[in-house]
Design an enzyme around this catalytic site. Sequence first.
Site, short mmCIF file in Angstrom:
data_model
loop_
_atom_site.label_atom_id
_atom_site.label_comp_id
_atom_site.label_asym_id
_atom_site.label_seq_id
_atom_site.Cartn_x
_atom_site.Cartn_y
_atom_site.Cartn_z
N GLU A 77 0.73 -1.20 -0.10
CA GLU A 77 0.10 -0.05 -0.06
C GLU A 77 0.84 1.15 0.11
O GLU A 77 1.86 1.37 0.82
CB GLU A 77 -0.88 0.03 1.19
CG GLU A 77 -1.76 -0.91 1.34
CD GLU A 77 -2.46 -1.53 2.53
OE1 GLU A 77 -2.16 -0.83 3.56
OE2 GLU A 77 -3.02 -2.64 2.68
N LEU A 131 -5.90 -1.82 -1.03
CA LEU A 131 -5.59 -1.64 0.20
C LEU A 131 -6.41 -2.71 1.15
O LEU A 131 -7.66 -2.95 1.44
CB LEU A 131 -6.29 -0.30 1.12
CG LEU A 131 -5.77 0.16 2.46
CD1 LEU A 131 -6.19 1.53 2.84
CD2 LEU A 131 -6.60 -0.65 3.36
N ALA A 132 -5.68 -3.89 1.07
CA ALA A 132 -6.15 -5.31 1.45
C ALA A 132 -5.20 -6.13 1.79
O ALA A 132 -4.57 -6.46 0.88
CB ALA A 132 -7.19 -5.77 0.71
N GLU A 133 -4.88 -6.22 3.14
CA GLU A 133 -3.51 -7.18 3.47
C GLU A 133 -3.61 -8.56 3.16
O GLU A 133 -2.47 -8.93 2.54
CB GLU A 133 -3.24 -6.77 4.95
CG GLU A 133 -2.60 -5.49 5.39
CD GLU A 133 -3.68 -4.35 5.38
OE1 GLU A 133 -4.91 -5.04 5.73
OE2 GLU A 133 -3.51 -3.22 5.65
N GLN A 143 2.00 -2.37 5.59
CA GLN A 143 2.38 -0.91 5.96
C GLN A 143 2.71 -0.67 7.70
O GLN A 143 3.69 0.08 7.92
CB GLN A 143 1.08 0.00 5.97
CG GLN A 143 1.63 1.26 5.64
CD GLN A 143 0.48 2.20 4.78
OE1 GLN A 143 -0.89 2.02 5.16
NE2 GLN A 143 0.91 2.79 3.71
N PHE A 144 1.96 -1.20 8.36
CA PHE A 144 2.48 -1.31 9.78
C PHE A 144 2.34 -2.86 10.37
O PHE A 144 1.26 -3.53 9.85
CB PHE A 144 1.51 -0.41 10.68
CG PHE A 144 1.72 0.89 10.52
CD1 PHE A 144 3.03 1.62 11.02
CD2 PHE A 144 1.17 1.80 9.61
CE1 PHE A 144 3.27 3.05 10.81
CE2 PHE A 144 1.61 3.01 9.24
CZ PHE A 144 2.43 3.70 9.58
N PHE A 166 -0.55 -4.86 11.33
CA PHE A 166 -1.85 -5.27 10.17
C PHE A 166 -1.54 -6.47 9.67
O PHE A 166 -2.21 -7.04 8.78
CB PHE A 166 -1.90 -4.09 9.16
CG PHE A 166 -1.83 -2.72 9.48
CD1 PHE A 166 -2.35 -2.39 10.59
CD2 PHE A 166 -1.82 -1.80 8.51
CE1 PHE A 166 -2.55 -1.08 11.24
CE2 PHE A 166 -1.82 -0.52 8.81
CZ PHE A 166 -2.07 0.01 10.10
N ILE A 167 -0.59 -7.34 10.34
CA ILE A 167 -0.17 -8.48 9.86
C ILE A 167 -1.32 -9.67 10.26
O ILE A 167 -1.54 -10.58 9.29
CB ILE A 167 0.92 -9.02 10.71
CG1 ILE A 167 1.43 -10.67 9.74
CG2 ILE A 167 0.93 -9.56 12.15
CD1 ILE A 167 1.99 -10.15 8.38
N HIS A 176 -0.11 -0.19 15.36
CA HIS A 176 1.11 -0.14 14.56
C HIS A 176 2.28 -0.42 15.08
O HIS A 176 3.26 -0.99 14.18
CB HIS A 176 0.77 1.69 14.32
CG HIS A 176 -0.05 2.13 13.49
ND1 HIS A 176 -1.27 2.00 13.64
CD2 HIS A 176 -0.14 2.84 12.36
CE1 HIS A 176 -2.09 2.66 12.84
NE2 HIS A 176 -1.06 3.09 11.97
#
Lengths: 362, 325
Positions: free
Chosen positions: B29, B58-60, B82-83, B86-87, B129
Site C-alpha cells: 500500500e 488496500l487489503a492486506e 504498512q504497519f 496489520f499482519i 501500529h
Amino acid sequence: MEKTKELQQIESQFETFQILNENGEVVNEDAMPDLSDEELKELMTRMVYTRIWDQRAISLNRQGRLGFYAPVAGQEASMIGSQFALDKKDWILPGYRDIPQIVYHGVPMDQAFLWSRGHYGGGQMPEGVNVMMPQIIIGAQITQTAGVAMGLKRNDTGTIAITYTGDGGASQGDFYEGMNFAGAFNVPAVFVVQNNRFAISVPVEKQSAAKTIAQKAVAAGIHGVQVDGMDILAVYAMTKEARQRGLDGNGPTLIETLTYRYGPHTMAGDDPTRYRTSDEDDEWEKKDPLVRFRKFLESKDLWSEDEENKIVDQAKEDIKEAIKKADSAPKQKVTDLIGFMNEELPQNLKEQMEQYKEKESK
Amino acid sequence: MAQMTMIQAITDAMRNELKNDESVLVFGEDVGQNGGVFRATEGLQKEFGEDRVFDTPLAESGIGGLACGLSVTGFRPVMEVQFFGFIFETFDAVAAQMARMRYRSGGVYNSPVTIRGPFGGGVKTPELHADSLEGLMAQTPGIKVVIPATPYDAKGLLISAIRDNDPVVFLEHMKLYRSFREEVPEEEYTIELGKADVKREGKDITIITYGAMVHSSLKAAEELEKDGIDAEVIDLRTVSPIDVDTIIESVEKTNRAIVVQEAQKQAGIAANVVAEISDRAILSLEAPVLRVTAPDTVFPFGAAEDTWLPSYKDIVEKSKQVIEF
C-alpha cells in the site's frame, strides 16, 4: 427484506445460462460449443468415470483405506466441464473437493489418494503439471489466484489461472479481495464458485442476501455469470469464454455454477439428512448431469449402454491399480517432513533431524 | 562509503535487488508514487517502473495472497505490510500458506517472499501500529524472522532475505529508521540469516537482545562499566531461528545472562533463549537467566509508552541483580 429497484434491476440481469435442459434437449443452439463427437463422448466418459470413482472413494473411505474425502457426485458437470475448457498449461488452484479437475489436469490418481491419506507424495506435483495443492482454508486460493494469474501474465505464457471454491467460500473476505485484486490488475483469472447449495449444513440463502453469487462480480468490476452447473456444455462454454476473456486482456471472470452435492460434505461424519430433505435431493437428482448428457448423446447416436459399462469397468480397474500403487508408496517419515521445511536446515531442525533419525532407526 | 540511516540502507537493499534480479517485485500500500509512508521505497518506482514497484488495493490479505501466488510462478515478491500490527489481516497468507508451501508440496514449490513491516514502540503511533509480533511469527515453522538493529545490518540482512528461497519476515523498528547514521557500503553485501552478532565484547554478563533494545543494551553496558561490570551484548539479528551457538559460547564465558526484548514477557523470543541456555549451558551459570521485557498487556496507548517500554535503566538494574545473585 424488500429490495430496492436498483438492486432488483442488477439481480435480474443474472440469469442462469443453459445449453441443455433436464431432458438433454438443446435450448440454446447459438451457444453450442464447437466440440467434435469424440470430445463430446470424452466429456461423458469423464463424468461416468468420476461418478464411479466417487462411489469407490466413499467405499474405500468407509473401509479405512482412504483418508480425508469430500464426495463429488452431482458436481461432475461443473468440475469436468470447466477443466475441459483449459489448456494443459493453465494453472489450477483447487479447493479440497476439486480432485477430479486436478487428476484430469495431470495429477496421477494414486497421488490424489496419497493426498487424501495425508502423505506428502500427494502434494508433489509432477513436473509440468500446473496445479497447486488442494486448499483446506476456504478462500486462500482465491487471493493466490490473483498472484498466479499476474505471474502468468508477466511471463507472457498465454495461459490463465483458474480456482474453485463453494458457495460458502463466496462469503469469505478473501473471495472479494482476490477478485478485486485480479480486476484491479487486469489479470487472466477465472473464479469458479460451485454453488452446491450448502456450506456443510448452512444453505446458500443464509450465506448472503444476494440473489446470486455471480452478481458479486459487479462489486469487483469484473464479469460475472451464473451457469447451470448440471449442464456440462454450459459450464464448458462459459469457462472457455472466460479463459479467452482473460487472455484477450479483458480481465477476470466469476462463474457461479448452480449444482448440488448428493453426498455429505466430507466423509468425516457429516450427515446431510440433518439439514436437507429427501424431496430436495429428489428434485436435484432429476437434474443429474449424467442423465441429461446421456440423453443428449443418445439423441445423436453417440452413446450406448455397452459403451458406458466399459467405462465403469475401466474406472473400477484403474482405481484398484491406483490404490495398490498408493499402498506401495514409501512410508512417510518425520525426517522427510523435517527436510521439507526449509531449503537449508537451520540449526534447530538439524538437531531435530538427528533426533528423529535415531528414533526412526529403532 | 556512504553515511546512511537505516531506512536509506533498506531502500538501498531493495534497489540493489531490483537491479540484480528481474524477478524481484516490490509492492504494497502506497509504496509506488508515494514511496511508502516512511519513504522506504522512495524513488524505486521512478527508477524501476510501475511494473516492478507498484501500489496494491488496500487489503492486506490480498497482498499476501498475491505475493504467495507470484512466488510459485517464479517471482520474488517483497511485500510491505504498512504497519506490522496489520499482519493479522494477512496472517493466513503468511503463516498458513507461504510458510507451509515447501512442506505441503513435499519440496516441489517454494515461496521466496520477503514480508517487510515497520513495528516498534517509542514513536507514539495509534493502536496496532507498533506491536511487537515477532514472537507470533517466530512460533510459526517455515518462516525466518529477521530484525536488524543498525543500517549496516539492515542492508546486508535484507539482501539475504530477498535472495532466500523461503519466506522471510523482515521487521523494521520505526524508532531506528532515522535515529542515527553509519557507514554503509554502496556495493552489495550479504549477512547470513540466522547468525547473531556480538555487538560488544565483555566477560561478566551476556545481554542477549535484538532490534531497538540493542541500543538500550549498549547504553546499559556503558553504565555498567562505570560500576566495573563488563557486559557482552549479543544482537540476535534473526529471532527465528536463533543462533544458539553464539549465545552458548558467550554464556559459557560470562556465566551470567539476561535477555532483553521490547515485546511483552509472554511473547516468545526471550523465553526461547532462556530455555535454550537452560538446556545447553545450565552448569555454566552462576545465576538464573532473567528477562527484561514489557509487561503482559496489549501494547499501550501512546501516552503510556515511555514507562511501558523497557529502558536501559531496567537493563542495568536487572544485570546487577544477576551479578549480585
